[in-house]
Design an enzyme around this catalytic site. Sequence first.
Site, PDB file in Angstrom:
ATOM      1  N   GLU A 243      41.685  48.017  33.937  1.00  0.00           N
ATOM      2  CA  GLU A 243      42.888  47.400  33.378  1.00  0.00           C
ATOM      3  C   GLU A 243      42.688  45.902  33.482  1.00  0.00           C
ATOM      4  OE1 GLU A 243      45.567  45.729  33.062  1.00  0.00           O
ATOM      5  OE2 GLU A 243      47.385  46.924  33.204  1.00  0.00           O
ATOM      6  N   CYS A 277      49.366  40.715  33.370  1.00  0.00           N
ATOM      7  CA  CYS A 277      48.470  41.083  32.268  1.00  0.00           C
ATOM      8  C   CYS A 277      49.261  41.401  31.016  1.00  0.00           C
ATOM      9  CB  CYS A 277      47.587  42.247  32.675  1.00  0.00           C
ATOM     10  SG  CYS A 277      48.496  43.618  33.366  1.00  0.00           S
TER      11      CYS A 277
HETATM   12  O1  TXE Z   1      40.300  38.198  39.058  1.00  0.00           O
HETATM   13  P1  TXE Z   1      39.047  39.080  39.489  1.00  0.00           P
HETATM   14  P2  TXE Z   1      40.808  36.808  39.626  1.00  0.00           P
HETATM   15  C1  TXE Z   1      42.952  37.514  34.953  1.00  0.00           C
HETATM   16  C2  TXE Z   1      43.750  36.223  34.886  1.00  0.00           C
HETATM   17  C3  TXE Z   1      43.232  35.464  36.043  1.00  0.00           C
HETATM   18  C4  TXE Z   1      41.761  35.828  36.001  1.00  0.00           C
HETATM   19  C5  TXE Z   1      40.996  35.647  37.295  1.00  0.00           C
HETATM   20  O2  TXE Z   1      43.465  35.556  33.681  1.00  0.00           O
HETATM   21  O3  TXE Z   1      43.416  34.108  35.899  1.00  0.00           O
HETATM   22  O4  TXE Z   1      41.768  37.181  35.648  1.00  0.00           O
HETATM   23  O5  TXE Z   1      41.654  36.283  38.374  1.00  0.00           O
HETATM   24  C6  TXE Z   1      37.635  41.827  42.950  1.00  0.00           C
HETATM   25  N1  TXE Z   1      32.994  43.768  41.870  1.00  0.00           N
HETATM   26  N2  TXE Z   1      43.632  38.552  35.685  1.00  0.00           N
HETATM   27  O6  TXE Z   1      39.693  35.865  39.884  1.00  0.00           O
HETATM   28  O7  TXE Z   1      37.890  38.267  39.860  1.00  0.00           O
HETATM   29  C7  TXE Z   1      38.426  40.698  43.571  1.00  0.00           C
HETATM   30  O8  TXE Z   1      38.071  40.539  44.932  1.00  0.00           O
HETATM   31  C8  TXE Z   1      34.119  44.379  42.276  1.00  0.00           C
HETATM   32  C9  TXE Z   1      44.267  39.586  34.928  1.00  0.00           C
HETATM   33  O9  TXE Z   1      41.693  37.114  40.764  1.00  0.00           O
HETATM   34  O10 TXE Z   1      38.882  40.067  38.398  1.00  0.00           O
HETATM   35  C10 TXE Z   1      39.866  41.202  43.350  1.00  0.00           C
HETATM   36  O11 TXE Z   1      40.205  42.170  44.326  1.00  0.00           O
HETATM   37  N3  TXE Z   1      35.269  43.733  42.540  1.00  0.00           N
HETATM   38  C11 TXE Z   1      44.586  40.766  35.775  1.00  0.00           C
HETATM   39  C12 TXE Z   1      39.771  41.873  41.985  1.00  0.00           C
HETATM   40  O12 TXE Z   1      38.388  42.166  41.783  1.00  0.00           O
HETATM   41  C13 TXE Z   1      35.288  42.402  42.355  1.00  0.00           C
HETATM   42  C14 TXE Z   1      45.090  40.481  37.135  1.00  0.00           C
HETATM   43  C15 TXE Z   1      40.274  41.014  40.818  1.00  0.00           C
HETATM   44  O13 TXE Z   1      39.561  39.798  40.819  1.00  0.00           O
HETATM   45  C16 TXE Z   1      34.133  41.700  41.930  1.00  0.00           C
HETATM   46  C17 TXE Z   1      44.351  39.436  37.773  1.00  0.00           C
HETATM   47  C18 TXE Z   1      32.957  42.441  41.674  1.00  0.00           C
HETATM   48  N4  TXE Z   1      31.828  41.877  41.228  1.00  0.00           N
HETATM   49  C19 TXE Z   1      43.688  38.505  37.035  1.00  0.00           C
HETATM   50  N5  TXE Z   1      34.449  40.388  41.842  1.00  0.00           N
HETATM   51  C20 TXE Z   1      45.485  41.791  35.168  1.00  0.00           C
HETATM   52  N6  TXE Z   1      44.898  42.739  34.452  1.00  0.00           N
HETATM   53  O14 TXE Z   1      46.677  41.775  35.417  1.00  0.00           O
HETATM   54  C21 TXE Z   1      35.750  40.265  42.203  1.00  0.00           C
HETATM   55  N7  TXE Z   1      36.260  41.480  42.528  1.00  0.00           N
END
Ligand code: TXE
Length: 505
Positions: A243, A277
């Site tokens: 998602e 999101c």
């Molecule tokens: O997300 P990440 P971030 C979007 C929104 C935001 C941007 C960055 O635009 O500004 O994403 O947010 C884990 N393997 N959304 O940096 O990096 C991480 O530790 C496995 C939309 O917070 O995607 C955290 O628990 N896991 C979104 C989770 O992934 C990994 C909501 C999300 O982090 C990983 C949030 C890896 N390689 C942000 N790297 C929505 N759909 O609502 C990081 N994580």
Amino acid sequence: MAVVERSEQQTSANEMIDVDDPRTDEIIGQIPVSTPEQVAEAVERARFAQTHWAKLTVNERTRFVRRWLDLLWERQSEGIKVLRRENGKTDGSAFLEFVTVDNIGQYYVHNAARFLKAERRPSLFPGVQRATVYHKPHGVVGIISPWNYPFTLPFMDMLPALIAGNTVVLKPSEITPFIAEWGVNLMHEVGVPREVVQVIHGDGRTGAALVDNADYIQFTGSTATGRKVGKAAADRLIPYTLELGGKDPSIVLRDADPEMTAVGLIQGAFENNGQMCISIERVYVEDAIYDELLERIQHHAQEISISPRDGMDVIVGSMTNRTELERTQAHLDDAVAKGAKIIHGGNARPDLGPLFFEPTIIVDVDHSMDIMRDETFGPVLPIMKVSNEQEAIRLANDTTYGLSASIFSRNLNHAEELAQQIDSGDVSINRAQYATATPSVPTGGQRTSGSGRRNGKEGLLKYTAAQTVIADNLIGAQNDLQIATPFVVQLLKTLRLIRRYVPFI
Ligand code: TXE
């Protein structure tokens, strides 16, 4: 940025990550970073426990969930404090997180046994064979969740996973880890064994280690990270749901109710500072209603309160991270440089706290601007005038995303027809974001917004693999090595004739 850099490095024993209160920048605690070995051990414990957990009946498992939901309701104000302290959102937004989890939990408590029941299907040779489909849990579900809805997102996914007979290892965002831990502690309090639900902490490295070990991955986060998770899961051939981000369009038709639409757009764009999101990220308004709608929006925009204080009447709280605040500012700067006009807000508010940003309304935008193409994830409502609904649909679909959308119109049937022309996982009419809050319907993204669904029957059955069992009752009737005996050939010809006219029985 620090997180991205760190995720390329190895984890070391005793490494800690600071957690802060975004409203003040004050450090409120630390989390220990789980090493890949510790993650593998947690999954191993969960795998062992799963064989016992899966032996309980569905009703026995839902009983734990019911007790947890009741305890949650009792201790809600404590949970809301924990959540707000690490995320910065308002009381109202935090309360809605609890209500959403409760609704989804109650839905599965009442319906899961029916959805998971073994199901008889028509067999090849009716009468002498019976075909049954069973729904077997995958094993250990790894949940990786973000910081924007740090209570709703992990638990709305965890409840169906547990009820389906899986055990869960949860890695919450390192930015908001304590509310997840709080909720899991309550699960242990109501008797869910510790190995059945575990929390591991850390950043992307810990998340990646979970993908390397779990049997199913439920990921919510950015499109960039989702891509990495999808690749790693594909390497191991494990199933997953992603998602990811969105750039949700909203279309306002000429017959919409201006008052209802103005309020709906403001709520849909500014809930949790737009850090959602399924936030409304761009609006297309038919020419005929544009001026009147804008007047109503500007009128209501004056009423939006922005403050760090407690109270359900505060509409906008603190943003959670500097990254999103800076991107919001950059998107506004880019739009203004290309001719857009800010008609409300537009400024950071350091006087209220380090990450406060005024709810902002911007017009005269177009698709040459970042604000109409890239996810902003901030308190911004960009509004574009269009000459007719087909132009609105074309622009709504002019995106790489496909998560959620909304349409405002008095003609529900027509709006529903238009909804089907939008490439998104769900469309809400006359109020945004209601699909995700409705437990019975599947929601989720397509294109770069991800794959798979949560909620509804689909959101439960995805945590299972269908296993078909066919039992042949013609014991001792056929001792011929030849499969297609004259009798069988005749039988198949007759069945074919019947099936030509009668649905498969
Ligand atoms: O997300 P990440 P971030 C979007 C929104 C935001 C941007 C960055 O635009 O500004 O994403 O947010 C884990 N393997 N959304 O940096 O990096 C991480 O530790 C496995 C939309 O917070 O995607 C955290 O628990 N896991 C979104 C989770 O992934 C990994 C909501 C999300 O982090 C990983 C949030 C890896 N390689 C942000 N790297 C929505 N759909 O609502 C990081 N994580």
